[in-house]
Design a protein around this motif. Structure first.
Motif, short mmCIF file in Angstrom:
data_model
loop_
_atom_site.label_atom_id
_atom_site.label_comp_id
_atom_site.label_asym_id
_atom_site.label_seq_id
_atom_site.Cartn_x
_atom_site.Cartn_y
_atom_site.Cartn_z
N ASP A 11 -31.79 16.99 -38.61
CA ASP A 11 -33.16 16.53 -38.80
C ASP A 11 -33.52 15.32 -37.94
O ASP A 11 -34.70 15.02 -37.78
N ASP A 12 -32.55 14.65 -37.37
CA ASP A 12 -32.82 13.48 -36.54
C ASP A 12 -33.05 13.93 -35.09
O ASP A 12 -32.14 14.47 -34.45
N PRO A 13 -34.26 13.71 -34.56
CA PRO A 13 -34.56 14.20 -33.21
C PRO A 13 -33.68 13.57 -32.13
O PRO A 13 -33.37 14.23 -31.13
N VAL A 14 -33.27 12.34 -32.29
CA VAL A 14 -32.41 11.70 -31.29
C VAL A 14 -31.04 12.37 -31.26
O VAL A 14 -30.51 12.67 -30.19
N ASN A 15 -30.48 12.64 -32.44
CA ASN A 15 -29.19 13.33 -32.49
C ASN A 15 -29.30 14.74 -31.91
O ASN A 15 -28.38 15.21 -31.24
N ALA A 16 -30.42 15.41 -32.18
CA ALA A 16 -30.62 16.76 -31.63
C ALA A 16 -30.68 16.72 -30.11
O ALA A 16 -30.06 17.55 -29.43
N LEU A 17 -31.39 15.75 -29.56
CA LEU A 17 -31.47 15.61 -28.10
C LEU A 17 -30.12 15.29 -27.49
O LEU A 17 -29.76 15.81 -26.42
N LEU A 18 -29.36 14.44 -28.16
CA LEU A 18 -28.02 14.10 -27.67
C LEU A 18 -27.15 15.36 -27.61
O LEU A 18 -26.48 15.61 -26.60
N MET A 19 -27.17 16.15 -28.68
CA MET A 19 -26.35 17.36 -28.70
C MET A 19 -26.81 18.33 -27.62
O MET A 19 -25.98 18.93 -26.92
N LEU A 56 -24.65 16.66 -42.12
CA LEU A 56 -24.38 16.56 -43.56
C LEU A 56 -25.64 16.28 -44.36
O LEU A 56 -25.90 16.90 -45.39
N ARG A 57 -26.44 15.35 -43.89
CA ARG A 57 -27.61 14.90 -44.66
C ARG A 57 -28.89 15.51 -44.09
O ARG A 57 -29.42 15.07 -43.08
N LEU A 58 -29.36 16.54 -44.78
CA LEU A 58 -30.58 17.23 -44.38
C LEU A 58 -31.65 17.00 -45.44
O LEU A 58 -31.33 16.69 -46.59
N ASN A 64 -23.08 20.36 -46.36
CA ASN A 64 -21.86 21.01 -46.81
C ASN A 64 -22.12 22.12 -47.82
O ASN A 64 -21.22 22.87 -48.17
N GLU A 65 -23.36 22.27 -48.28
CA GLU A 65 -23.73 23.37 -49.17
C GLU A 65 -24.43 24.50 -48.42
O GLU A 65 -24.53 25.62 -48.93
N LEU A 66 -24.92 24.23 -47.24
CA LEU A 66 -25.73 25.19 -46.50
C LEU A 66 -24.94 26.37 -45.95
O LEU A 66 -25.44 27.50 -45.94
N LEU A 67 -23.72 26.15 -45.53
CA LEU A 67 -22.98 27.22 -44.86
C LEU A 67 -22.82 28.44 -45.75
O LEU A 67 -22.96 29.57 -45.27
N GLY A 68 -22.54 28.25 -47.02
CA GLY A 68 -22.41 29.39 -47.92
C GLY A 68 -23.68 30.23 -47.96
O GLY A 68 -23.62 31.47 -47.98
N GLU A 69 -24.81 29.58 -47.94
CA GLU A 69 -26.09 30.30 -47.92
C GLU A 69 -26.27 31.06 -46.61
O GLU A 69 -26.75 32.19 -46.61
N LEU A 82 -19.04 24.03 -37.80
CA LEU A 82 -18.51 22.68 -37.87
C LEU A 82 -19.52 21.77 -38.55
O LEU A 82 -20.72 21.83 -38.27
N LEU A 83 -19.02 20.92 -39.43
CA LEU A 83 -19.85 19.89 -40.05
C LEU A 83 -19.88 18.70 -39.11
O LEU A 83 -18.85 18.30 -38.57
N VAL A 84 -21.06 18.16 -38.87
CA VAL A 84 -21.24 17.01 -37.98
C VAL A 84 -21.78 15.86 -38.82
O VAL A 84 -22.85 15.98 -39.42
N THR A 85 -21.04 14.76 -38.89
CA THR A 85 -21.42 13.69 -39.80
C THR A 85 -20.96 12.33 -39.30
O THR A 85 -20.03 12.23 -38.50
#
Length: 123
Positions: A11-19, A56-58, A64-69, A82-85
């Protein structure tokens, strides 16, 4: 080299741009960003994902609950996730394991290490 599609749930646009910048250093890969669990579910339903990276924080669900869905919606079991946190290594390892992830990356990301890990997970 076959084009590979990476889903980054962040959800963080800066982290998304970095990735996106990191992944652009690896030829044949592209990143599609989902800003929350709802967007991730929609993108997984479209198919074609080769790797899932999940913060992790959305805003609407814990990462950590989303992957099962996502798996229940049809994300194949052989697609690595992979969890990124920013949590500590120990906490990240525990949360990724309990959430069914194949591993984790901790922030801040080391570009060279992230690229090496991408090679491993996309092999």
């Amino acid at each position: 080299m076959t084009a590979r599609k990476i889903l980054y749930v962040e959800d963080d646009p800066v982290n998304a741009l970095l990735m996106q910048g990191i992944v652009e250093l690896r030829p044949g890969c592209s990143v599609v960003v989902a800003r929350n669990g709802a967007e991730a579910r929609r993108l997984v339903a479209l198919g074609g994902i080769d790797l899932v990276l999940c913060d992790l924080r959305l805003p609407d669900i814990a990462g950590n609950e989303l992957l099962g869905e996502l798996r229940a919606l049809g994300l194949p079991a052989d697609v690595p996730a992979l969890l990124v946190t920013a949590e500590s290594q120990a906490v990240a390892a525990e949360l990724s394991q309990s959430g069914g992830f194949d591993g984790h990356w901790t922030k801040p990301l080391d570009v060279a290490a992230t690229l090496r890990s991408l090679e491993r997970w996309l092999a």
